[in-house]
Design an enzyme around this catalytic site. Structure first.
Site, PDB file in Angstrom:
ATOM      1  N   GLU A  30       1.390   6.864  -0.457  1.00  7.43           N
ATOM      2  CA  GLU A  30       2.796   6.808   0.051  1.00  7.43           C
ATOM      3  C   GLU A  30       3.521   5.678  -1.031  1.00  7.43           C
ATOM      4  O   GLU A  30       2.883   4.780  -1.021  1.00  7.43           O
ATOM      5  CB  GLU A  30       2.953   6.337   1.450  1.00  7.43           C
ATOM      6  CG  GLU A  30       2.558   7.550   2.323  1.00  7.43           C
ATOM      7  CD  GLU A  30       3.586   8.579   2.177  1.00  7.43           C
ATOM      8  OE1 GLU A  30       4.607   8.477   1.691  1.00  7.43           O
ATOM      9  OE2 GLU A  30       3.123   9.801   2.502  1.00  7.43           O
ATOM     10  N   CYS A  32       9.513  -0.361   1.862  1.00  7.54           N
ATOM     11  CA  CYS A  32       9.894   0.925   1.078  1.00  7.54           C
ATOM     12  C   CYS A  32      10.823   1.886   1.690  1.00  7.54           C
ATOM     13  O   CYS A  32      11.697   2.561   0.685  1.00  7.54           O
ATOM     14  CB  CYS A  32       8.498   1.718   1.169  1.00  7.54           C
ATOM     15  SG  CYS A  32       8.062   2.111   3.112  1.00  7.54           S
TER      16      CYS A  32
HETATM   17  P1  NAP Z   1       1.760  -2.113  -6.009  1.00  9.68           P
HETATM   18  O1  NAP Z   1       1.898  -3.173  -7.082  1.00  9.68           O
HETATM   19  O2  NAP Z   1       1.863  -0.635  -6.136  1.00  9.68           O
HETATM   20  O3  NAP Z   1       0.286  -2.290  -5.162  1.00  9.68           O
HETATM   21  C1  NAP Z   1      -0.370  -1.892  -4.265  1.00  9.68           C
HETATM   22  C2  NAP Z   1      -1.994  -1.867  -4.200  1.00  9.68           C
HETATM   23  O4  NAP Z   1      -2.442  -1.332  -5.433  1.00  9.68           O
HETATM   24  C3  NAP Z   1      -2.238  -3.278  -4.520  1.00  9.68           C
HETATM   25  O5  NAP Z   1      -3.377  -3.655  -3.616  1.00  9.68           O
HETATM   26  C4  NAP Z   1      -2.582  -3.281  -5.963  1.00  9.68           C
HETATM   27  O6  NAP Z   1      -3.288  -4.481  -6.350  1.00  9.68           O
HETATM   28  C5  NAP Z   1      -3.398  -1.923  -6.002  1.00  9.68           C
HETATM   29  N1  NAP Z   1      -3.471  -1.679  -7.457  1.00  9.68           N
HETATM   30  C6  NAP Z   1      -2.963  -1.917  -8.729  1.00  9.68           C
HETATM   31  N2  NAP Z   1      -3.427  -1.067  -9.556  1.00  9.68           N
HETATM   32  C7  NAP Z   1      -4.254  -0.258  -9.091  1.00  9.68           C
HETATM   33  C8  NAP Z   1      -5.194   0.674  -9.631  1.00  9.68           C
HETATM   34  N3  NAP Z   1      -5.148   1.064 -11.037  1.00  9.68           N
HETATM   35  N4  NAP Z   1      -6.075   1.338  -8.948  1.00  9.68           N
HETATM   36  C9  NAP Z   1      -6.281   0.877  -7.712  1.00  9.68           C
HETATM   37  N5  NAP Z   1      -5.397  -0.024  -6.953  1.00  9.68           N
HETATM   38  C10 NAP Z   1      -4.537  -0.503  -8.010  1.00  9.68           C
HETATM   39  O7  NAP Z   1       2.748  -2.387  -4.766  1.00  9.68           O
HETATM   40  P2  NAP Z   1       2.887  -3.846  -4.214  1.00  9.68           P
HETATM   41  O8  NAP Z   1       3.833  -4.731  -5.267  1.00  9.68           O
HETATM   42  O9  NAP Z   1       1.953  -4.341  -3.357  1.00  9.68           O
HETATM   43  O10 NAP Z   1       4.029  -3.141  -2.929  1.00  9.68           O
HETATM   44  C11 NAP Z   1       5.381  -2.735  -3.165  1.00  9.68           C
HETATM   45  C12 NAP Z   1       5.613  -1.420  -3.541  1.00  9.68           C
HETATM   46  O11 NAP Z   1       4.838  -0.635  -2.147  1.00  9.68           O
HETATM   47  C13 NAP Z   1       6.867  -0.878  -3.435  1.00  9.68           C
HETATM   48  O12 NAP Z   1       7.068   0.121  -4.355  1.00  9.68           O
HETATM   49  C14 NAP Z   1       7.140  -0.225  -1.927  1.00  9.68           C
HETATM   50  O13 NAP Z   1       8.151   1.026  -2.089  1.00  9.68           O
HETATM   51  C15 NAP Z   1       5.785   0.408  -1.796  1.00  9.68           C
HETATM   52  N6  NAP Z   1       5.537   0.611  -0.324  1.00  9.68           N
HETATM   53  C16 NAP Z   1       5.603   1.964   0.183  1.00  9.68           C
HETATM   54  C17 NAP Z   1       5.435   2.052   1.440  1.00  9.68           C
HETATM   55  C18 NAP Z   1       5.607   3.574   1.863  1.00  9.68           C
HETATM   56  O14 NAP Z   1       4.929   3.725   2.945  1.00  9.68           O
HETATM   57  N7  NAP Z   1       5.926   4.604   0.964  1.00  9.68           N
HETATM   58  C19 NAP Z   1       5.473   1.203   2.597  1.00  9.68           C
HETATM   59  C20 NAP Z   1       5.274  -0.346   1.871  1.00  9.68           C
HETATM   60  C21 NAP Z   1       5.453  -0.513   0.484  1.00  9.68           C
HETATM   61  P3  NAP Z   1      -2.675  -5.610  -7.126  1.00  9.68           P
HETATM   62  O15 NAP Z   1      -1.547  -6.136  -6.349  1.00  9.68           O
HETATM   63  O16 NAP Z   1      -3.590  -6.783  -7.445  1.00  9.68           O
HETATM   64  O17 NAP Z   1      -1.995  -4.883  -8.421  1.00  9.68           O
END
Ligand code: NAP
Ligand code: MG
Length: 461
Positions: free
Chosen positions: A230, A264
């Site tokens: 998601e 999100c």
């Molecule tokens: P993010 O930067 O994509 O990080 C999400 C998770 O993935 C973090 O734990 C991150 O660690 C990890 N990660 C990064 N690169 C990876 C890789 N190559 N392989 C595996 N894991 C990896 O997101 P965020 O900044 O924490 O959160 C904000 C985003 O989440 C927004 O885009 C928002 O829309 C989205 N979101 C979506 C929903 C939904 O249900 N659709 C709900 C809430 C949030 P690091 O942070 O250490 O890179």
């Protein structure tokens, strides 16, 4: 090679270091997955009533420690206190709801071809599930993934995002204490740790940005590991000329700006049909009235954004939009002075649905207003991004609702309601670049956290 250190800092008081973490090395990550693998078969064989009781007891432990968790979430990710209370309460409700799902029917029976054998389908756990979660709901998102995963008999390893890791880790350790050893563990680290974790487990549930989710989908393709992702959104609210102006303005202002727009499902585009000055005035009044400040205050609804990079991203997006001819209706590209990564809630009017502000997810207290002459054009604008998470329409005309709802290309569709908000007992998920894989939450969750086997049991002779 020295191990990487992470600091999690408070966005309202960046000098406040909430926690420091040492990133585990590859051998350590592998050892935790191996421990989860050893614990899983016993957990899956635990009598269902007992498994339900254990998960329910874990919920009770969260409830007993709710005040501490709320304080930590407010301090670590700058979530307004009232929303942090809601998040922790929701996690308890999620755990209790999925505890009961352990006792739901776990398969189906069929008539057999010869009428003598038994033919039936049973759900089985996938094994070890890896959860990769974002910082913005550091308690509720791990909860809505791990609760159904555990209820289905999987063991779980969580990789929370560093910016919310102290909150996630406290929540997970309270749960872990209530569960058999090895059934629920976590690894705090950056993308490398997340990448290693997803390569080692039997199924992956990810929530986060579209860029990372797509990367995980690519990484898992050769392994054939099932996953759900998601991801981001650019959520539109369409306002029809007959909408209840006050209700639409108040609802959209909240959906766009509360928790500084860092959901999100936050509203990031408002598509106004016809010249509707009263609505625009009401929206600007509502947004301008939002008091930006210390999220620890009980009346705060909009605190800071998560960190300096996030604030730079938001103010740059505002400045770029204005530089390309968009009109500032309220707010500013100049942040307030003083400590904390605050941004003023900002509404920008543009005539160009293709402008970056109306296309990309910014993740801050910022939304654009676009105009359409007809509902059809509004729907086209609403659908005109690569995302498809949540959309809403504000109208009092049932005919319009019925004609246009099915045209909206998003997973969540709401009428006279905020794009934001999630019901944990209903399926949740997006379309297009907001999603890869099957839905999560509600009864949909177990379709992902189980696989099925089809059994034929014939008489011995
Ligand atoms: P993010 O930067 O994509 O990080 C999400 C998770 O993935 C973090 O734990 C991150 O660690 C990890 N990660 C990064 N690169 C990876 C890789 N190559 N392989 C595996 N894991 C990896 O997101 P965020 O900044 O924490 O959160 C904000 C985003 O989440 C927004 O885009 C928002 O829309 C989205 N979101 C979506 C929903 C939904 O249900 N659709 C709900 C809430 C949030 P690091 O942070 O250490 O890179
Ligand atoms: Mg991130």
């Amino acid at each position: 090679m020295p191990e990487a250190q992470f600091e999690s800092r408070s966005p309202q008081q960046p000098s406040d270091v909430v926690a420091t973490f040492t990133e585990p090395g590859p051998a350590d990550v592998a050892a935790r997955v191996a421990a989860a693998r050893r614990a899983q078969p016993t957990w899956a064989r635990t009598p269902p009533v007992e498994r339900a009781t254990v998960i329910d007891r874990a919920a009770t432990s969260i409830q007993a420690n709710a005040a501490e968790l709320v304080d930590l979430v407010v301090r670590e990710v700058g979530k307004p206190r009232v929303e942090a209370v809601g998040e922790v309460d929701r996690a308890v409700a999620i755990l209790r709801y999925f505890a009961q799902q352990v006792l739901d029917p776990d398969g189906e029976t069929y008539p057999s071809a010869d009428g003598r054998a038994m033919l039936f389908v049973r759900r089985r756990p996938r094994g070890v599930v890896g959860l990769v979660t974002p910082w913005n709901f550091p308690v509720a998102i791990p909860a809505w993934k791990l609760a159904p995963a555990l209820a289905c008999g999987n063991s779980v390893v969580v990789k929370p995002a560093p910016q919310g890791a102290a909150s996630s880790e406290r929540f997970l350790s309270l749960l872990g204490d209530a569960l058999p050893e090895g059934v629920l563990t976590s690894v705090v680290g950056g993308g490398r740790v997340g990448g290693q974790l997803v390569s080692l487990v039997d199924a992956v549930s990810f929530t986060g940005s579209t860029a990372v989710g797509r990367q995980i989908a690519v990484d898992l393709a050769p392994l054939g590991t099932p996953y759900q992702a998601e991801m981001g959104g650019q959520n539109p609210s369409i306002v029809l000329p007959d909408a209840n102006v006050d209700h639409a303005a108040a609802t959209i202002a909240g959906a766009a700006m509360y928790f500084a727009g860092q959901k999100c499902t936050a509203t990031s585009r408002v598509v106004v049909v016809g010249r509707n000055r009263p609505f625009l005035d009401a929206l600007v009044d509502r947004v301008s009235a939002i008091d930006v400040g210390d999220p620890d205050r009980s009346d705060c609804l909009c605190g800071p954004v998560i960190d300096e990079a996030a604030r730079t991203n938001v103010v740059t997006a505002i400045a770029d939009a204005v530089g390309h001819g968009a009109r500032l209706l309220c707010g500013s590209a100049t942040p307030p002075t003083g400590a904390g990564w605050y941004v003023r809630p900002t509404v920008v009017e543009t005539d160009d649905p293709a402008a970056p502000l109306a296309q990309e997810e910014v993740f801050g207290p910022l939304c654009s207003v676009l105009h359409a002459d007809t509902v059809e054009q509004a729907v086209q604008i609403a659908n005109g991004t690569r995302y498809g998470l949540s959309s809403s329409i504000f109208t009092t005309d049932l005919g319009s609702v019925l004609r246009h709802l099915d045209q909206l290309q998003s997973g969540m569709i709401r009428v006279n309601a905020a794009t934001s908000g999630v019901d944990f007992f209903a399926p949740f998920g997006g379309e297009r670049d907001s999603n890869r894989g099957p839905r999560e939450q509600g009864r949909a969750a177990r379709d992902f956290f189980t696989t099925t086997a089809t059994y034929t049991v014939a008489p011995a002779g």
